[in-house]
Design an enzyme around this catalytic site. Structure first.
Site, PDB file in Angstrom:
ATOM      1  N   GLU A  61      71.949  55.940  14.030  1.00  0.00           N
ATOM      2  CA  GLU A  61      73.245  55.638  14.659  1.00  0.00           C
ATOM      3  C   GLU A  61      73.062  54.859  15.962  1.00  0.00           C
ATOM      4  OE1 GLU A  61      76.126  59.133  12.851  1.00  0.00           O
ATOM      5  OE2 GLU A  61      75.387  59.382  14.892  1.00  0.00           O
TER       6      GLU A  61
ATOM      7  N   GLU B 125      74.177  60.239   5.717  1.00  0.00           N
ATOM      8  CA  GLU B 125      74.824  61.402   6.328  1.00  0.00           C
ATOM      9  C   GLU B 125      76.262  61.478   5.843  1.00  0.00           C
ATOM     10  OE1 GLU B 125      74.640  62.117  10.542  1.00  0.00           O
ATOM     11  OE2 GLU B 125      72.629  61.223  10.706  1.00  0.00           O
TER      12      GLU B 125
END
Length: 488
Positions: free
Chosen positions: A191, A386
């Site tokens: 991320e 995810e």
């Protein structure tokens, strides 16, 4: 086997991060990381969502002065460091094809500056990957997942200083050589777009060291260094493990316009474009024009060395991986609207969606939308690394955990992936987040559970650490066993 739209080689599995599962924070030569400064937060709906991960110089000083595990839950995690064989056996029982894990940089180079790597740290991951391979599970390894050496944050201003690029590349080369026969799927930065949401956790930037008017420029500079490091890591991976594949990893925060008001549509378009900026650089190998114009308008100066642009262009990623938990809404009247938080982000509440206890909006259709939009943009394989539902699980009198709400969540999201594949999207795999209960990233809670496997541990580090299969464990095993053909 039931009919399935999923490709035969689809990578079903789960995802973990070292700082949230391993524990053993000061064993076998490991150094302190930025994650070891994260404290337990009991509140789940804080108005200031960014404050959950804001770390000051004083916070770091306090963290370094104590060995406390209760206030700093990521230091104990779920003790995966000592339980990994048991946990890998459970993942294999479910039929995992892949397991996403991360390497803690501080286990390999405790401060990031050492000349020689820590052999005990290297041996741990070698044993972990060998155990996975023995069970038929491919490792998907993240190189930098919120686990930067604390020493580099304090002494090199995190990723703001250029020498950190060389230190990271040295670490990457070390693990590429050591695990070249064990790992073929890699990710650079987890991320990477979270730089502005929590700069300390993502890049070791201690914001209270700098005047507020300079913080944005500092974060963009640190981002540039991470982009260069990502490209160089990709370069050396291809030299050291020619058949390996490197992916970037971003948060997909899909944003809808509140309504068909053209101003709301334009605002949502720009919000989505900003979300894509981080993967654009790693896929296309250059900075988009709108970012360069933004820097110019706001007097933001990014220092680039000779050859940086060529490095970005030459070593782009092989695939795009992303997290997807929720969607958001953009509105020109946002100040007057009810807000929701999620994954340390904030947006206008969508009246058509349900929310979790932690105020995260549930939108499986948004995953279908995102997959089509991302594939049309990049034309590279996509990997959902995810996705999941944080919830409080209850153990019934007979010892079972009836988490039908989690099954319902995953069923809808897997159907969304199936629909995207039918629409022509190339999806490599799916690794639900926290496939075994782990410490929450944002609030460092154990009670916010994601896993198919229950870990007997509470928010205050009380419990036996015993592992138990939830109802969703058996459901996901059936899904994998039928390659997505049976979701009932």
């Amino acid at each position: 086997m039931e009919a399935t739209i999923f490709p035969e080689n689809f990578l079903w599995g789960g995802a973990l991060a070292a700082n949230q599962c391993e524990g053993a924070w000061n064993e076998d030569g490991k150094g302190m990381s930025v994650a070891d400064c994260s404290t337990y937060k009991a509140a789940v709906n804080q108005a200031d969502y960014k404050a959950q991960n804001h770390i000051t110089c004083d916070d770091i000083k306090k963290a370094k002065e104590t060995d406390d595990l209760q206030l700093y839950p990521k230091r104990h995690g779920i003790d995966f460091y000592h339980h990994y064989k048991e946990d890998i056996a459970l993942f294999a029982e479910m039929g995992f094809k892949v397991l996403r894990v991360s390497i803690a940089w501080t286990r390999i180079y405790p401060n990031g500056t050492e000349e020689e790597p820590n052999e005990k740290g290297l041996a741990f991951y070698e044993n972990l990957f060998m155990e996975m391979k023995k069970r038929g599970i491919e490792p998907l390894v993240t190189l930098h997942h919120y686990e930067m050496p604390l020493y580099l944050a304090e002494h090199y201003d995190g990723w703001f200083q250029r020498p950190v690029v060389d230190m990271f590349v040295k670490y990457c080369r070390t693990v590429f050589y050591r695990y070249r026969h064990l790992v073929k799927y890699w990710l650079t930065f987890n991320e990477i777009d979270s730089a502005f949401r929590h700069p300390f956790t993502t890049m070791g930037i201690i914001t209270d060291r700098y005047p507020k008017e300079k913080q944005e420029e500092i974060i963009y500079q640190a981002l540039h260094h991470q982009f260069i490091a990502s490209s160089l890591a990709t370069k050396y991976l291809r030299e050291i493990i020619p058949d390996a594949r490197m992916g970037c990893m971003v948060t997909r925060t899909l944003t809808y316009p509140e309504n068909c008001n053209p101003q709301n549509c334009l605002l949502a378009l720009k919000d989505n474009r900003e979300n894509y900026f981080y993967s654009d650089v790693q896929v296309f190998g250059r900075y988009p024009e709108f970012i360069q114009k933004y820097w110019s308008r706001n007097n933001i100066h990014i220092s680039m060395e000779s050859g940086d642009k060529e490095i970005l262009e030459a070593y782009t990623v092989d695939f795009v991986s992303f997290s997807y938990y929720m969607s958001m809404v953009s509105s020109i009247d946002a100040a007057k609207k009810e807000k929701v938080n999620g994954n340390i982000s904030q947006g206008v509440k969508n009246p058509f969606l349900d929310v979790t206890e932690w105020n995260w909006q549930i939108d499986p259709t948004g995953l279908h939308y995102s997959l089509i939009d991302m594939y049309d943009r990049y034309r590279k394989p996509l990997f959902i690394v995810e996705n999941g539902l944080g919830s409080r699980d209850t153990i019934a009198e007979d010892g079972t955990i009836q988490d039908d709400y989690r099954i319902d969540y995953f069923r809808k999201h897997i159907r969304a992936i199936e629909n995207a594949i039918e629409d022509g999207v190339n999806v490599m795999g799916y690794t639900p987040w926290g496939c075994i209960d782990i410490v929450s990233m944002s609030t460092s809670q154990m009670s916010k559970r994601y896993g198919f496997i229950y870990v007997d541990l509470d928010d205050l580090n009380t419990g036996s650490y015993k592992r138990s299969r939830k109802k969703s464990f058996y459901w996901y095993k059936k899904v994998i066993g039928t390659n997505g053909g049976n979701l009932d």
